[in-house]
Design an enzyme around this catalytic site. Structure first.
Site, PDB file in Angstrom:
ATOM      1  N   ASP A 119      -7.808  -5.488  -0.107  1.00 38.10           N
ATOM      2  CA  ASP A 119      -8.286  -6.396  -1.147  1.00 38.10           C
ATOM      3  C   ASP A 119      -7.916  -7.850  -0.901  1.00 38.10           C
ATOM      4  O   ASP A 119      -8.394  -8.728  -1.611  1.00 38.10           O
ATOM      5  CB  ASP A 119      -7.720  -5.957  -2.508  1.00 38.10           C
ATOM      6  CG  ASP A 119      -8.347  -4.658  -2.975  1.00 38.10           C
ATOM      7  OD1 ASP A 119      -9.556  -4.499  -2.759  1.00 38.10           O
ATOM      8  OD2 ASP A 119      -7.637  -3.811  -3.536  1.00 38.10           O
ATOM      9  N   HIS A 125       0.856  -1.189   0.000  1.00 35.95           N
ATOM     10  CA  HIS A 125       0.000   0.000   0.000  1.00 35.95           C
ATOM     11  C   HIS A 125       0.887   1.233   0.000  1.00 35.95           C
ATOM     12  O   HIS A 125       1.935   1.241   0.648  1.00 35.95           O
ATOM     13  CB  HIS A 125      -0.904   0.009   1.240  1.00 35.95           C
ATOM     14  CG  HIS A 125      -2.082   0.902   1.086  1.00 35.95           C
ATOM     15  ND1 HIS A 125      -2.013   2.245   1.313  1.00 35.95           N
ATOM     16  CD2 HIS A 125      -3.349   0.648   0.675  1.00 35.95           C
ATOM     17  CE1 HIS A 125      -3.198   2.784   1.068  1.00 35.95           C
ATOM     18  NE2 HIS A 125      -4.022   1.837   0.676  1.00 35.95           N
TER      19      HIS A 125
HETATM   20  N1  CMC Z   1       4.203  -7.401  -4.330  1.00 40.56           N
HETATM   21  C1  CMC Z   1       5.563  -7.384  -4.409  1.00 40.56           C
HETATM   22  N2  CMC Z   1       6.298  -6.267  -4.240  1.00 40.56           N
HETATM   23  C2  CMC Z   1       5.634  -5.138  -3.970  1.00 40.56           C
HETATM   24  C3  CMC Z   1       4.233  -5.090  -3.853  1.00 40.56           C
HETATM   25  C4  CMC Z   1       3.534  -6.282  -4.035  1.00 40.56           C
HETATM   26  N3  CMC Z   1       2.195  -6.330  -3.965  1.00 40.56           N
HETATM   27  N4  CMC Z   1       3.844  -3.835  -3.583  1.00 40.56           N
HETATM   28  C5  CMC Z   1       4.963  -3.109  -3.535  1.00 40.56           C
HETATM   29  N5  CMC Z   1       6.037  -3.881  -3.769  1.00 40.56           N
HETATM   30  C6  CMC Z   1       7.454  -3.461  -3.781  1.00 40.56           C
HETATM   31  C7  CMC Z   1       7.801  -2.909  -5.162  1.00 40.56           C
HETATM   32  O1  CMC Z   1       8.281  -3.922  -6.014  1.00 40.56           O
HETATM   33  C8  CMC Z   1       8.850  -1.878  -4.807  1.00 40.56           C
HETATM   34  O2  CMC Z   1      10.043  -2.551  -4.539  1.00 40.56           O
HETATM   35  P1  CMC Z   1      11.472  -1.872  -4.884  1.00 40.56           P
HETATM   36  O3  CMC Z   1      11.525  -0.631  -4.063  1.00 40.56           O
HETATM   37  O4  CMC Z   1      12.457  -2.914  -4.478  1.00 40.56           O
HETATM   38  O5  CMC Z   1      11.433  -1.604  -6.357  1.00 40.56           O
HETATM   39  C9  CMC Z   1       8.333  -1.290  -3.493  1.00 40.56           C
HETATM   40  O6  CMC Z   1       7.591  -2.353  -2.897  1.00 40.56           O
HETATM   41  C10 CMC Z   1       7.450  -0.080  -3.670  1.00 40.56           C
HETATM   42  O7  CMC Z   1       6.405  -0.443  -4.569  1.00 40.56           O
HETATM   43  P2  CMC Z   1       5.613   0.578  -5.470  1.00 40.56           P
HETATM   44  O8  CMC Z   1       4.854  -0.165  -6.526  1.00 40.56           O
HETATM   45  O9  CMC Z   1       6.532   1.678  -5.922  1.00 40.56           O
HETATM   46  O10 CMC Z   1       4.614   1.178  -4.391  1.00 40.56           O
HETATM   47  P3  CMC Z   1       3.395   2.126  -4.689  1.00 40.56           P
HETATM   48  O11 CMC Z   1       3.163   2.877  -3.439  1.00 40.56           O
HETATM   49  O12 CMC Z   1       3.591   2.885  -5.955  1.00 40.56           O
HETATM   50  O13 CMC Z   1       2.205   1.099  -4.972  1.00 40.56           O
HETATM   51  C11 CMC Z   1       0.467  -0.421  -4.712  1.00 40.56           C
HETATM   52  C12 CMC Z   1       1.235   0.738  -4.076  1.00 40.56           C
HETATM   53  C13 CMC Z   1      -0.752  -0.728  -3.860  1.00 40.56           C
HETATM   54  C14 CMC Z   1      -0.010  -0.029  -6.115  1.00 40.56           C
HETATM   55  C15 CMC Z   1       1.397  -1.651  -4.796  1.00 40.56           C
HETATM   56  O14 CMC Z   1       1.723  -2.075  -3.497  1.00 40.56           O
HETATM   57  C16 CMC Z   1       0.798  -2.785  -5.601  1.00 40.56           C
HETATM   58  O15 CMC Z   1       0.891  -2.784  -6.835  1.00 40.56           O
HETATM   59  N6  CMC Z   1       0.142  -3.782  -4.915  1.00 40.56           N
HETATM   60  C17 CMC Z   1      -0.514  -4.859  -5.607  1.00 40.56           C
HETATM   61  C18 CMC Z   1      -1.858  -4.423  -6.119  1.00 40.56           C
HETATM   62  C19 CMC Z   1      -2.858  -4.231  -5.003  1.00 40.56           C
HETATM   63  O16 CMC Z   1      -3.003  -5.084  -4.137  1.00 40.56           O
HETATM   64  N7  CMC Z   1      -3.602  -3.111  -5.049  1.00 40.56           N
HETATM   65  C20 CMC Z   1      -4.594  -2.772  -4.069  1.00 40.56           C
HETATM   66  C21 CMC Z   1      -4.202  -1.567  -3.288  1.00 40.56           C
HETATM   67  S1  CMC Z   1      -5.127  -1.279  -1.804  1.00 40.56           S
HETATM   68  C22 CMC Z   1      -6.731  -0.966  -2.263  1.00 40.56           C
HETATM   69  C23 CMC Z   1      -6.953  -0.006  -3.345  1.00 40.56           C
HETATM   70  O17 CMC Z   1      -6.225   0.956  -3.546  1.00 40.56           O
HETATM   71  O18 CMC Z   1      -7.942  -0.204  -4.043  1.00 40.56           O
END
Ligand code: CMC
Length: 378
Positions: free
Chosen positions: A315, A261
């Site tokens: 989720d 998140h």
């Molecule tokens: N699985 C594996 N690695 C992850 C995940 C994950 N679900 N989420 C973040 N990371 C890692 C990512 O690879 C990165 O690593 P590094 O710094 O080594 O490159 C680091 O954590 C930061 O990730 P980010 O994608 O830059 O983080 P963000 O704040 O831009 O994204 C997020 C947040 C929710 C989009 C992301 O965690 C994600 O894609 N999660 C999976 C999809 C998901 O479950 N979405 C629902 C979100 S909550 C409810 C909603 O918003 O509707």
């Protein structure tokens, strides 16, 4: 003009001043108008929480009864909207059907009177009341059935489940569903809420505001993740496969759906409550093998990614709750939208109260003074 550093995803940049909800991502706290969600989940209803978010205070007994009654009386959709929905392809995603139907409301209620509190209230009531009817109608129509009419003797959540399944729901299931709506109703400046506020800031109508937010919610990085969690658990198939699956995805730099998140660096407080709700359903209606897989996955992901603050988000467990209620996977995100519409409308109202159109800037990194090359020379 002040020049700010470019932040991809606008991370950490405030887009509004808001008193609607508050998140402490380090401590795992979520409050609506200052009240902790644990308390609302235990004591409130979705309709009461929606009122709290939109009008800022818990309603009195009379205010709540009046709001419930207004919503109850507006649940029916116009036959022309229903007929329009009949023409939607049954293979289409219900989120696309919902976005189109929400936008279509603007055709029928085209008067725009944003300074009039009665107009604001009517629009709020109509949207909260009709979105569930539209979701249920599309579900029945894509199966080739006629939609069923809402039942005025049923509460908001029980009526939705009735319209979806054509039978009165179990009381515990209806209560749990209502709590799920409370947990999904609002969450500060997320992508769909930002989208709602940007659209609201142009002073367009609330149906366009909700339609644009529905479109934004649908993506797999936002509300669409709940569907993908179930697909992922199905793909894993057994508890033994969890570890190799997680390791392979991480090796390939793929995300694990339902984890991580932007704000929470601990387990999402909504996931904690949803997990408990799932267990209540399993106790009454029997277990689900995907729950064992999910629990193992939470353990393995914590071991591998806990140091990065990656834990289950809202989720991760919501899909297991809806699955146990027999709800098809592609309705999980529309159900998220049924709840979130009240949050979007709270932001719509707040945006209107102190509006300035959103018009951010950009960091231009393209060419200048480029020559126009004639077509025959390209
Ligand atoms: N699985 C594996 N690695 C992850 C995940 C994950 N679900 N989420 C973040 N990371 C890692 C990512 O690879 C990165 O690593 P590094 O710094 O080594 O490159 C680091 O954590 C930061 O990730 P980010 O994608 O830059 O983080 P963000 O704040 O831009 O994204 C997020 C947040 C929710 C989009 C992301 O965690 C994600 O894609 N999660 C999976 C999809 C998901 O479950 N979405 C629902 C979100 S909550 C409810 C909603 O918003 O509707």
């Amino acid at each position: 003009m002040m020049v700010c550093e470019y932040k991809p995803g606008l991370e950490g940049i405030p887009a509004a001043q808001s008193s609607i909800s508050y998140v402490d991502g380090q401590k795992g706290i979520l409050e609506y108008r200052g009240i902790r969600i644990e308390e609302l989940a235990a004591k409130s209803t979705f309709i009461e929480t929606a009122y709290l978010l939109i009008w800022g205070e818990l309603p009195t007994k009379e205010e709540l009864a009046a709001f419930e009654e207004e919503v109850r009386l507006h649940r029916r959709i116009k036959y022309r909207i229903r007929d329009m929905m009949k023409c939607f392809p049954e293979s289409g995603h219900p989120m696309d059907a919902l976005q189109a139907s929400a936008a279509a409301l603007g055709l029928f209620y085209s008067l725009r009177d944003l300074h009039n509190p009665a107009y604001i209230r009517d629009s709020v009531v109509r949207l909260i009341a009709t979105i569930p009817t539209m979701v249920a109608a599309f579900q029945l129509m894509r199966k080739g059935n006629d939609p069923v009419k809402p039942r005025d003797d049923l509460d908001y959540s029980a009526n939705f489940l009735y319209m979806l399944n054509e039978k009165e729901p179990d009381a515990l299931a209806a209560k749990i569903f209502d709590i799920c709506l409370i947990l999904h109703v609002e969450h500060t400046m997320n992508a769909s809420t930002f989208s709602a506020r940007v659209t609201a800031s142009t002073l367009t109508d609330p149906y366009a505001v909700v339609a644009s937010a529905v479109g934004t919610l649908g993506g797999p990085l936002h509300g669409g993740a709940n569907e993908e969690v179930i697909q992922m658990l199905e793909e894993i198939g057994s508890v033994e496969n969890v570890r190799p699956y997680v390791e392979e995805r991480l090796q390939n730099k793929q995300k694990l759906m339902g984890f991580g998140h932007r704000v929470y660096k601990v387990k999402d407080p909504r996931a904690i409550i949803l997990q408990d709700l799932a267990e209540q359903l399993f106790d009454k209606f029997g277990g689900d093998k995907y729950y064992d897989i999910a629990q193992e996955m939470e353990r393995v992901v914590e071991e591998k990614l806990g140091h990065k603050g990656i834990y289950p988000n809202v989720d991760f467990y919501s899909g297991l709750v809806y699955r146990k209620m027999g709800i098809p996977t592609d309705l999980f995100t529309p159900i998220f939208a049924i709840a979130r519409v009240a949050g979007w409308l709270a932001h719509w109202k707040e945006q209107l109260a102190e509006n300035r159109i959103f018009r951010p800037t950009q960091v231009y990194n393209g060419k200048h003074e480029a020559p126009y090359i004639p077509l025959e020379q390209r």
